[in-house]
Design a protein around this motif. Structure first.
Motif, mmCIF file in Angstrom:
data_model
loop_
_atom_site.group_PDB
_atom_site.id
_atom_site.type_symbol
_atom_site.label_atom_id
_atom_site.label_comp_id
_atom_site.label_asym_id
_atom_site.label_seq_id
_atom_site.Cartn_x
_atom_site.Cartn_y
_atom_site.Cartn_z
ATOM 1 N N ASP A 116 0.822 -1.218 0.000
ATOM 2 C CA ASP A 116 0.000 0.000 0.000
ATOM 3 C C ASP A 116 0.852 1.263 0.000
ATOM 4 O O ASP A 116 0.553 2.228 -0.711
ATOM 5 C CB ASP A 116 -0.923 0.013 1.232
ATOM 6 N N GLU A 117 1.903 1.258 0.794
ATOM 7 C CA GLU A 117 2.762 2.442 0.904
ATOM 8 C C GLU A 117 3.481 2.732 -0.412
ATOM 9 O O GLU A 117 3.533 3.876 -0.867
ATOM 10 C CB GLU A 117 3.788 2.197 2.016
ATOM 11 N N GLU A 118 4.015 1.688 -1.059
ATOM 12 C CA GLU A 118 4.713 1.867 -2.336
ATOM 13 C C GLU A 118 3.750 2.360 -3.411
ATOM 14 O O GLU A 118 4.086 3.261 -4.187
ATOM 15 C CB GLU A 118 5.348 0.545 -2.769
ATOM 16 N N LYS A 119 2.550 1.774 -3.444
ATOM 17 C CA LYS A 119 1.582 2.186 -4.465
ATOM 18 C C LYS A 119 1.170 3.640 -4.275
ATOM 19 O O LYS A 119 1.064 4.396 -5.245
ATOM 20 C CB LYS A 119 0.345 1.290 -4.434
ATOM 21 N N ALA A 120 0.952 4.041 -3.040
ATOM 22 C CA ALA A 120 0.567 5.428 -2.773
ATOM 23 C C ALA A 120 1.679 6.384 -3.200
ATOM 24 O O ALA A 120 1.409 7.422 -3.815
ATOM 25 C CB ALA A 120 0.250 5.609 -1.294
ATOM 26 N N LEU A 121 2.912 6.028 -2.890
ATOM 27 C CA LEU A 121 4.047 6.875 -3.254
ATOM 28 C C LEU A 121 4.183 6.991 -4.768
ATOM 29 O O LEU A 121 4.336 8.094 -5.316
ATOM 30 C CB LEU A 121 5.334 6.297 -2.648
ATOM 31 N N LEU A 122 4.076 5.865 -5.474
ATOM 32 C CA LEU A 122 4.211 5.883 -6.929
ATOM 33 C C LEU A 122 3.022 6.558 -7.608
ATOM 34 O O LEU A 122 3.187 7.257 -8.603
ATOM 35 C CB LEU A 122 4.387 4.462 -7.457
ATOM 36 N N THR A 123 1.834 6.369 -7.069
ATOM 37 C CA THR A 123 0.652 7.024 -7.638
ATOM 38 C C THR A 123 0.758 8.542 -7.503
ATOM 39 O O THR A 123 0.429 9.276 -8.431
ATOM 40 C CB THR A 123 -0.625 6.509 -6.957
ATOM 41 N N ALA A 142 3.249 9.707 -10.047
ATOM 42 C CA ALA A 142 2.670 9.684 -11.393
ATOM 43 C C ALA A 142 1.721 10.856 -11.592
ATOM 44 O O ALA A 142 1.705 11.483 -12.653
ATOM 45 C CB ALA A 142 1.947 8.358 -11.627
ATOM 46 N N SER A 143 0.944 11.176 -10.566
ATOM 47 C CA SER A 143 0.029 12.322 -10.654
ATOM 48 C C SER A 143 0.807 13.618 -10.807
ATOM 49 O O SER A 143 0.424 14.497 -11.583
ATOM 50 C CB SER A 143 -0.849 12.395 -9.408
ATOM 51 N N ALA A 144 1.890 13.748 -10.052
ATOM 52 C CA ALA A 144 2.712 14.957 -10.153
ATOM 53 C C ALA A 144 3.324 15.089 -11.542
ATOM 54 O O ALA A 144 3.498 16.199 -12.050
ATOM 55 C CB ALA A 144 3.812 14.934 -9.091
ATOM 56 N N ALA A 145 3.622 13.950 -12.165
ATOM 57 C CA ALA A 145 4.185 13.966 -13.514
ATOM 58 C C ALA A 145 3.098 14.032 -14.584
ATOM 59 O O ALA A 145 3.396 14.028 -15.773
ATOM 60 C CB ALA A 145 5.039 12.721 -13.733
ATOM 61 N N ARG A 146 1.824 14.070 -14.137
ATOM 62 C CA ARG A 146 0.662 14.122 -15.029
ATOM 63 C C ARG A 146 0.665 12.976 -16.034
ATOM 64 O O ARG A 146 0.540 13.164 -17.242
ATOM 65 C CB ARG A 146 0.592 15.465 -15.754
ATOM 66 N N THR A 147 0.831 11.781 -15.485
ATOM 67 C CA THR A 147 0.834 10.584 -16.322
ATOM 68 C C THR A 147 0.189 9.440 -15.546
ATOM 69 O O THR A 147 -0.050 9.555 -14.346
ATOM 70 C CB THR A 147 2.270 10.221 -16.756
ATOM 71 N N SER A 148 -0.095 8.371 -16.228
ATOM 72 C CA SER A 148 -0.679 7.210 -15.553
ATOM 73 C C SER A 148 0.419 6.452 -14.810
ATOM 74 O O SER A 148 1.608 6.609 -15.100
ATOM 75 C CB SER A 148 -1.352 6.290 -16.568
ATOM 76 N N LEU A 149 0.002 5.622 -13.879
ATOM 77 C CA LEU A 149 0.972 4.844 -13.107
ATOM 78 C C LEU A 149 1.787 3.911 -14.004
ATOM 79 O O LEU A 149 3.013 3.884 -13.895
ATOM 80 C CB LEU A 149 0.273 4.074 -11.986
ATOM 81 N N PRO A 150 1.171 3.142 -14.917
ATOM 82 C CA PRO A 150 1.982 2.277 -15.786
ATOM 83 C C PRO A 150 2.978 3.068 -16.648
ATOM 84 O O PRO A 150 4.124 2.665 -16.803
ATOM 85 C CB PRO A 150 0.950 1.570 -16.662
ATOM 86 N N ALA A 151 2.552 4.208 -17.177
ATOM 87 C CA ALA A 151 3.462 5.025 -17.985
ATOM 88 C C ALA A 151 4.592 5.565 -17.128
ATOM 89 O O ALA A 151 5.752 5.598 -17.552
ATOM 90 C CB ALA A 151 2.702 6.168 -18.648
ATOM 91 N N PHE A 152 4.263 5.981 -15.908
ATOM 92 C CA PHE A 152 5.290 6.490 -14.999
ATOM 93 C C PHE A 152 6.316 5.406 -14.673
ATOM 94 O O PHE A 152 7.519 5.644 -14.694
ATOM 95 C CB PHE A 152 4.645 7.009 -13.713
#
Length: 165
Positions: A61-68, A71-81
């Motif tokens: 959960d912690e890793e997913k929240a951090l990566l999500t 990805a949002s800050a980079a304005r991209t989807s999680l898989p693309a990020f």
């Protein structure tokens, strides 16, 4: 088919099924959606650049929240990020490998220090047993010094690991 029901005198009507329209009612006219003006549609990627492979990644959960959030800050989807980050890391192998190796070395040192601390703890317990019997252990000073070194080693490795996060 409207008529009277023989049992109660109520008119018989056809029932609509599966959420369809009711008999005898007109269908509402459909309005066409207004198309967006200035809509931006990307052109498809050429076949040579299209991503055809799927890789599965497991996250807590912690890793997913951090990566999500990243990805949002980079304005991209999680898989693309994840794909772009992995490619960037692979293209800069010197820094990436050094960072990963540094962390591995720190974790390895932490485990080694814990093993030493356990060994020293066994010796310390034996010395305390001798003290409780009324005698003075011959190696007590050496055991206490080794215990202190092991504790400091564990603390140093733990601090390094925390600084890397």
């Amino acid at each position: 088919m409207a008529g009277t029901d023989r049992h109660r005198g109520a008119p018989i009507r056809e029932a609509a099924t599966e959420g369809g329209s009711q008999p005898g009612q007109e269908k509402p006219s459909r309005k066409h959606r207004a198309t967006k003006k200035n809509s931006r549609k990307r052109s498809p990627k050429p076949p040579a650049r299209k991503r055809a492979y799927v890789c599965s990644v497991r996250l807590n959960d912690e890793e997913k929240a951090l990566l999500t959030a990243a990805a949002s800050a980079a304005r991209t989807s999680l898989p693309a990020f994840l794909a772009r980050s992995g490619i960037a890391a692979a293209q800069d192998l010197d820094n990436t490998v050094a960072a990963i190796a540094g962390r591995r070395e720190t974790v390895s040192e932490l485990f080694s220090a814990r093993r030493d601390l356990k060994r020293v703890g066994v010796n310390l317990n034996q010395a305390v047993k001798v003290l409780n019997s009324g005698e003075w252990p011959a190696e007590l000073e050496n055991i206490l010094a080794a215990t202190e070194r092991a504790v400091q080693r564990v603390q140093k490795a733990t601090d390094q690991l925390l600084q890397q996060n």
